[in-house]
Write a protein that holds these residues in place. Structure first.
Motif, short mmCIF file in Angstrom:
data_model
loop_
_atom_site.label_atom_id
_atom_site.label_comp_id
_atom_site.label_asym_id
_atom_site.label_seq_id
_atom_site.Cartn_x
_atom_site.Cartn_y
_atom_site.Cartn_z
N MET A 16 43.00 6.81 -41.16
CA MET A 16 41.85 7.66 -40.94
C MET A 16 41.17 7.32 -39.62
SD MET A 16 40.08 10.06 -42.20
CE MET A 16 38.51 10.80 -42.04
N ARG A 17 41.05 6.05 -39.32
CA ARG A 17 40.39 5.63 -38.08
C ARG A 17 41.18 6.08 -36.85
NH1 ARG A 17 38.14 -0.43 -36.75
NH2 ARG A 17 36.77 0.25 -35.10
N ASN A 18 42.51 5.99 -36.92
CA ASN A 18 43.34 6.40 -35.79
C ASN A 18 43.21 7.90 -35.52
OD1 ASN A 18 44.28 3.82 -35.39
ND2 ASN A 18 46.11 4.10 -36.64
N SER A 19 43.15 8.70 -36.57
CA SER A 19 43.02 10.14 -36.37
C SER A 19 41.65 10.48 -35.77
CB SER A 19 43.23 10.89 -37.69
OG SER A 19 42.27 10.50 -38.64
N THR A 20 40.62 9.74 -36.12
CA THR A 20 39.29 9.97 -35.54
C THR A 20 39.31 9.68 -34.04
OG1 THR A 20 38.25 9.38 -37.64
CG2 THR A 20 36.85 9.36 -35.68
N VAL A 21 39.95 8.60 -33.66
CA VAL A 21 40.05 8.24 -32.24
C VAL A 21 40.83 9.30 -31.48
CG1 VAL A 21 41.00 6.56 -30.62
CG2 VAL A 21 39.81 5.77 -32.67
N ILE A 22 41.91 9.78 -32.05
CA ILE A 22 42.71 10.81 -31.39
C ILE A 22 41.90 12.09 -31.22
CG2 ILE A 22 44.72 12.33 -31.68
CD1 ILE A 22 46.13 9.88 -32.98
N ILE A 23 41.16 12.47 -32.24
CA ILE A 23 40.33 13.67 -32.16
C ILE A 23 39.26 13.51 -31.09
CG2 ILE A 23 38.61 15.06 -33.41
CD1 ILE A 23 40.34 14.62 -35.93
N LEU A 24 38.62 12.35 -31.00
CA LEU A 24 37.61 12.11 -29.97
C LEU A 24 38.21 12.18 -28.57
CD1 LEU A 24 35.49 9.25 -31.57
CD2 LEU A 24 34.82 11.63 -31.20
N ILE A 25 39.41 11.66 -28.40
CA ILE A 25 40.08 11.73 -27.08
C ILE A 25 40.38 13.17 -26.72
CG2 ILE A 25 42.21 11.15 -25.86
CD1 ILE A 25 42.14 8.44 -27.36
N ILE A 26 40.85 13.94 -27.68
CA ILE A 26 41.15 15.35 -27.42
C ILE A 26 39.88 16.11 -27.04
CG2 ILE A 26 41.90 17.51 -28.51
CD1 ILE A 26 43.94 15.79 -30.11
N VAL A 27 38.81 15.87 -27.76
CA VAL A 27 37.54 16.53 -27.46
C VAL A 27 37.06 16.14 -26.07
CG1 VAL A 27 35.09 16.63 -28.10
CG2 VAL A 27 36.84 16.82 -29.87
N ALA A 28 37.20 14.88 -25.70
CA ALA A 28 36.78 14.42 -24.38
C ALA A 28 37.60 15.10 -23.28
CB ALA A 28 36.90 12.91 -24.28
N VAL A 29 38.90 15.19 -23.47
CA VAL A 29 39.77 15.82 -22.46
C VAL A 29 39.43 17.31 -22.33
CG1 VAL A 29 42.17 16.46 -21.95
CG2 VAL A 29 41.62 14.13 -22.69
N VAL A 30 39.21 17.98 -23.44
CA VAL A 30 38.86 19.40 -23.39
C VAL A 30 37.52 19.59 -22.68
CG1 VAL A 30 38.23 21.40 -24.81
CG2 VAL A 30 40.24 20.04 -25.40
N ALA A 31 36.54 18.73 -22.99
CA ALA A 31 35.24 18.82 -22.33
C ALA A 31 35.37 18.58 -20.83
CB ALA A 31 34.26 17.82 -22.95
N MET A 32 36.20 17.61 -20.46
CA MET A 32 36.40 17.34 -19.03
C MET A 32 37.09 18.52 -18.34
SD MET A 32 37.46 13.32 -19.31
CE MET A 32 38.02 13.16 -17.64
N ALA A 33 37.99 19.19 -19.03
CA ALA A 33 38.67 20.35 -18.45
C ALA A 33 37.69 21.50 -18.27
CB ALA A 33 39.84 20.76 -19.34
N PHE A 34 36.84 21.75 -19.29
CA PHE A 34 35.85 22.82 -19.17
C PHE A 34 34.80 22.48 -18.11
CE2 PHE A 34 36.99 24.27 -23.59
CZ PHE A 34 37.44 25.52 -23.19
N GLY A 35 34.50 21.22 -17.92
CA GLY A 35 33.54 20.80 -16.91
C GLY A 35 34.10 20.82 -15.50
N GLY A 36 35.39 21.04 -15.37
CA GLY A 36 36.02 21.10 -14.05
C GLY A 36 36.39 19.73 -13.50
N TRP A 37 36.39 18.71 -14.35
CA TRP A 37 36.70 17.36 -13.89
C TRP A 37 38.20 17.11 -13.82
CZ3 TRP A 37 32.86 13.47 -16.56
CH2 TRP A 37 31.56 13.79 -16.17
N ILE A 38 38.97 17.80 -14.66
CA ILE A 38 40.42 17.66 -14.62
C ILE A 38 41.05 19.04 -14.71
CG2 ILE A 38 40.49 15.35 -15.64
CD1 ILE A 38 41.30 16.60 -18.29
N SER A 39 42.25 19.15 -14.18
CA SER A 39 43.00 20.41 -14.29
C SER A 39 44.47 20.07 -14.53
CB SER A 39 42.83 21.27 -13.04
OG SER A 39 43.31 20.59 -11.91
N PHE A 40 45.15 21.00 -15.14
CA PHE A 40 46.56 20.82 -15.48
C PHE A 40 47.37 21.85 -14.71
CE2 PHE A 40 43.92 19.70 -19.11
CZ PHE A 40 44.36 18.42 -19.40
#
Length: 92
Positions: free
Chosen positions: A1-25
């Motif tokens: 359960m803890r590992n899935s929470t960490v993975i979800i937080l990382i995904i949310v952070a990456v998506v937020a950074m992409a929407f903020g224009g900090w990273i692009s793919f």
């Protein structure tokens, strides 16, 4: 359960950074890349710090005003408690 929470937080952070224009793919055929826009991150963080400082300064000045208002109200409460002498009016 803890590992899935960490993975979800990382995904949310990456998506937020992409929407903020900090990273692009980029996907160009057989190559894929991730670009981190350091200058954009620097500008945004500097702006956030400036706004934070402004809010702190406004809160500080408002707090000082409220404290000053409280200090000005103290003598009135002393009058109500009868600690000061009052003059009596002379009768005609």
């Amino acid at each position: 359960m803890r590992n899935s929470t960490v993975i979800i937080l990382i995904i949310v952070a990456v998506v937020a950074m992409a929407f903020g224009g900090w990273i692009s793919f980029n996907d160009s055929g057989e190559k894929a890349s991730v670009t981190i826009h350091k200058e954009k991150i620097k500008q945004d963080t500097e702006s956030a710090v400036e706004q934070g400082e402004k809010l702190v300064n406004e809160a500080t000045s408002k707090s000082k005003e409220l404290i000053d208002q409280g200090d000005q109200g103290e003598p009135a409460s002393e009058n109500a408690s009868g600690t000061e002498e009052t003059e009596t009016a002379a009768s005609p």
